[in-house]
Design a protein around this motif. Sequence first.
Motif, PDB file in Angstrom:
ATOM      1  N   PRO A  48       0.822  -1.215   0.000  1.00 49.16           N
ATOM      2  CA  PRO A  48       0.000   0.000   0.000  1.00 49.16           C
ATOM      3  C   PRO A  48       0.857   1.266   0.000  1.00 49.16           C
ATOM      4  O   PRO A  48       2.050   1.220   0.310  1.00 49.16           O
ATOM      5  CB  PRO A  48      -0.781  -0.128   1.321  1.00 49.16           C
ATOM      6  CG  PRO A  48       0.110  -0.948   2.203  1.00 49.16           C
ATOM      7  CD  PRO A  48       0.806  -1.924   1.292  1.00 49.16           C
ATOM      8  N   ASP A  49       0.222   2.395  -0.348  1.00 50.12           N
ATOM      9  CA  ASP A  49       0.868   3.714  -0.307  1.00 50.12           C
ATOM     10  C   ASP A  49       2.193   3.709  -1.078  1.00 50.12           C
ATOM     11  O   ASP A  49       3.237   4.135  -0.573  1.00 50.12           O
ATOM     12  CB  ASP A  49       1.105   4.149   1.147  1.00 50.12           C
ATOM     13  CG  ASP A  49      -0.190   4.189   1.945  1.00 50.12           C
ATOM     14  OD1 ASP A  49      -1.207   4.623   1.391  1.00 50.12           O
ATOM     15  OD2 ASP A  49      -0.170   3.770   3.115  1.00 50.12           O
ATOM     16  N   LEU A  50       2.127   3.276  -2.311  1.00 49.18           N
ATOM     17  CA  LEU A  50       3.349   3.136  -3.101  1.00 49.18           C
ATOM     18  C   LEU A  50       3.939   4.486  -3.510  1.00 49.18           C
ATOM     19  O   LEU A  50       3.221   5.408  -3.891  1.00 49.18           O
ATOM     20  CB  LEU A  50       3.062   2.338  -4.375  1.00 49.18           C
ATOM     21  CG  LEU A  50       2.772   0.847  -4.228  1.00 49.18           C
ATOM     22  CD1 LEU A  50       2.493   0.248  -5.601  1.00 49.18           C
ATOM     23  CD2 LEU A  50       3.937   0.124  -3.572  1.00 49.18           C
ATOM     24  N   VAL A  51       5.255   4.553  -3.420  1.00 46.44           N
ATOM     25  CA  VAL A  51       6.031   5.631  -4.023  1.00 46.44           C
ATOM     26  C   VAL A  51       7.095   4.937  -4.864  1.00 46.44           C
ATOM     27  O   VAL A  51       7.908   4.184  -4.332  1.00 46.44           O
ATOM     28  CB  VAL A  51       6.677   6.541  -2.968  1.00 46.44           C
ATOM     29  CG1 VAL A  51       7.562   7.580  -3.657  1.00 46.44           C
ATOM     30  CG2 VAL A  51       5.620   7.224  -2.114  1.00 46.44           C
ATOM     31  N   TYR A  52       7.077   5.184  -6.168  1.00 48.34           N
ATOM     32  CA  TYR A  52       7.957   4.431  -7.052  1.00 48.34           C
ATOM     33  C   TYR A  52       9.138   5.271  -7.530  1.00 48.34           C
ATOM     34  O   TYR A  52       8.944   6.321  -8.150  1.00 48.34           O
ATOM     35  CB  TYR A  52       7.184   3.914  -8.264  1.00 48.34           C
ATOM     36  CG  TYR A  52       8.062   3.161  -9.228  1.00 48.34           C
ATOM     37  CD1 TYR A  52       8.621   1.935  -8.867  1.00 48.34           C
ATOM     38  CD2 TYR A  52       8.364   3.673 -10.487  1.00 48.34           C
ATOM     39  CE1 TYR A  52       9.441   1.235  -9.741  1.00 48.34           C
ATOM     40  CE2 TYR A  52       9.180   2.978 -11.367  1.00 48.34           C
ATOM     41  CZ  TYR A  52       9.714   1.756 -10.985  1.00 48.34           C
ATOM     42  OH  TYR A  52      10.535   1.078 -11.851  1.00 48.34           O
ATOM     43  N   PRO A  53      10.373   4.801  -7.260  1.00 46.04           N
ATOM     44  CA  PRO A  53      11.564   5.490  -7.775  1.00 46.04           C
ATOM     45  C   PRO A  53      11.926   4.961  -9.156  1.00 46.04           C
ATOM     46  O   PRO A  53      12.337   3.812  -9.311  1.00 46.04           O
ATOM     47  CB  PRO A  53      12.641   5.114  -6.749  1.00 46.04           C
ATOM     48  CG  PRO A  53      12.235   3.751  -6.260  1.00 46.04           C
ATOM     49  CD  PRO A  53      10.726   3.685  -6.359  1.00 46.04           C
ATOM     50  N   ILE A  54      11.771   5.778 -10.189  1.00 45.46           N
ATOM     51  CA  ILE A  54      12.077   5.326 -11.549  1.00 45.46           C
ATOM     52  C   ILE A  54      13.576   5.027 -11.648  1.00 45.46           C
ATOM     53  O   ILE A  54      14.400   5.855 -11.270  1.00 45.46           O
ATOM     54  CB  ILE A  54      11.672   6.403 -12.578  1.00 45.46           C
ATOM     55  CG1 ILE A  54      10.165   6.644 -12.516  1.00 45.46           C
ATOM     56  CG2 ILE A  54      12.098   5.979 -13.994  1.00 45.46           C
ATOM     57  CD1 ILE A  54       9.679   7.751 -13.409  1.00 45.46           C
ATOM     58  N   PRO A  55      13.928   3.846 -12.134  1.00 43.42           N
ATOM     59  CA  PRO A  55      15.355   3.465 -12.171  1.00 43.42           C
ATOM     60  C   PRO A  55      16.090   4.118 -13.333  1.00 43.42           C
ATOM     61  O   PRO A  55      15.504   4.726 -14.234  1.00 43.42           O
ATOM     62  CB  PRO A  55      15.292   1.951 -12.345  1.00 43.42           C
ATOM     63  CG  PRO A  55      14.034   1.723 -13.111  1.00 43.42           C
ATOM     64  CD  PRO A  55      13.060   2.763 -12.616  1.00 43.42           C
ATOM     65  N   GLY A  56      17.397   3.948 -13.314  1.00 43.72           N
ATOM     66  CA  GLY A  56      18.236   4.461 -14.402  1.00 43.72           C
ATOM     67  C   GLY A  56      18.798   5.849 -14.111  1.00 43.72           C
ATOM     68  O   GLY A  56      18.586   6.400 -13.032  1.00 43.72           O
ATOM     69  N   PRO A  57      19.504   6.405 -15.068  1.00 43.15           N
ATOM     70  CA  PRO A  57      20.128   7.721 -14.874  1.00 43.15           C
ATOM     71  C   PRO A  57      19.084   8.821 -14.776  1.00 43.15           C
ATOM     72  O   PRO A  57      17.892   8.620 -15.075  1.00 43.15           O
ATOM     73  CB  PRO A  57      20.979   7.878 -16.137  1.00 43.15           C
ATOM     74  CG  PRO A  57      20.328   6.990 -17.141  1.00 43.15           C
ATOM     75  CD  PRO A  57      19.782   5.827 -16.390  1.00 43.15           C
ATOM     76  N   ASP A  58      19.530  10.005 -14.372  1.00 41.30           N
ATOM     77  CA  ASP A  58      18.660  11.172 -14.321  1.00 41.30           C
ATOM     78  C   ASP A  58      18.253  11.576 -15.731  1.00 41.30           C
ATOM     79  O   ASP A  58      18.933  11.263 -16.718  1.00 41.30           O
ATOM     80  CB  ASP A  58      19.368  12.342 -13.642  1.00 41.30           C
ATOM     81  CG  ASP A  58      19.643  12.093 -12.167  1.00 41.30           C
ATOM     82  OD1 ASP A  58      18.917  11.260 -11.575  1.00 41.30           O
ATOM     83  OD2 ASP A  58      20.574  12.717 -11.636  1.00 41.30           O
ATOM     84  N   LEU A  59      17.152  12.306 -15.825  1.00 38.79           N
ATOM     85  CA  LEU A  59      16.751  12.851 -17.112  1.00 38.79           C
ATOM     86  C   LEU A  59      17.827  13.754 -17.658  1.00 38.79           C
ATOM     87  O   LEU A  59      18.471  14.521 -16.915  1.00 38.79           O
ATOM     88  CB  LEU A  59      15.443  13.642 -16.970  1.00 38.79           C
ATOM     89  CG  LEU A  59      14.134  12.865 -17.003  1.00 38.79           C
ATOM     90  CD1 LEU A  59      12.966  13.789 -16.666  1.00 38.79           C
ATOM     91  CD2 LEU A  59      13.905  12.213 -18.364  1.00 38.79           C
TER      92      LEU A  59
END
Length: 237
Positions: A223-234
């Motif tokens: 529950p209450d997900l916060v997702y960190p997008i993987p890979g390098p910065d934009l």
Amino acid sequence: MASLKTLSVLALSAALANAHGHVSQIVADGVTYVGAIPHSVDPASPGWPANNQDNGFVEPAAFSSPDIVCHKGATASAAYAKVAAGGTVTVTWNTWPESHLGPVIDYLARCEPDCASANKASLSFAKIQESGLSGGTWAVDTLMANGNKWDIKIPSNVAPGKYVLRHEIIALHSGGQANGAQAYPQCINLEITGSGSVTPQGEPATAFYTPTDPGILFDLYKPDLVYPIPGPDLWRV
């Protein structure tokens, strides 16, 4: 004799194994091209063919191998989709299963002197677009709601030339277990036109992720997900 329940499970497993997708169509500046059809060489297609006839995936254990660049055994195309800097490339997946939730990420790499002779493991990819989880909606939800289509905006300041666009879905339905995430990278050759003057700088795709990155080893059922997008910065100028 196998029970009805066993047969049902086997049938469901087979269906799921064949339900994964690939990019079947590409539209760049209004022109339509055939996509990266698995292991099918079409001289007119800018999509890189790969050994993914099962519409399968690249597992985290192979994230440091060349397979993560453009999918398993991918080979470079000699064709290009032409698009102006600042324009849009729209890719369409032939199918996508509702259970395979996750982010959609896009990268761009210059290829010199041309993409057909490029060493995929040496291409320097910059992340130009990313979408993960927002307000309970995954990027893949948005893709499916849009008829399995995804728009990729080419930065307006990109210098003209030949590039590889790397478009990727990472499915996380099994991401809570070790080696459970599934990467579906697809590569497309672009000829970018315009008056831009900047070449995106990045890194090889083999350096993007590790099997234990927070956005790879990720339980989407909590529950209450916060997702960190993987890979390098934009990529920013």
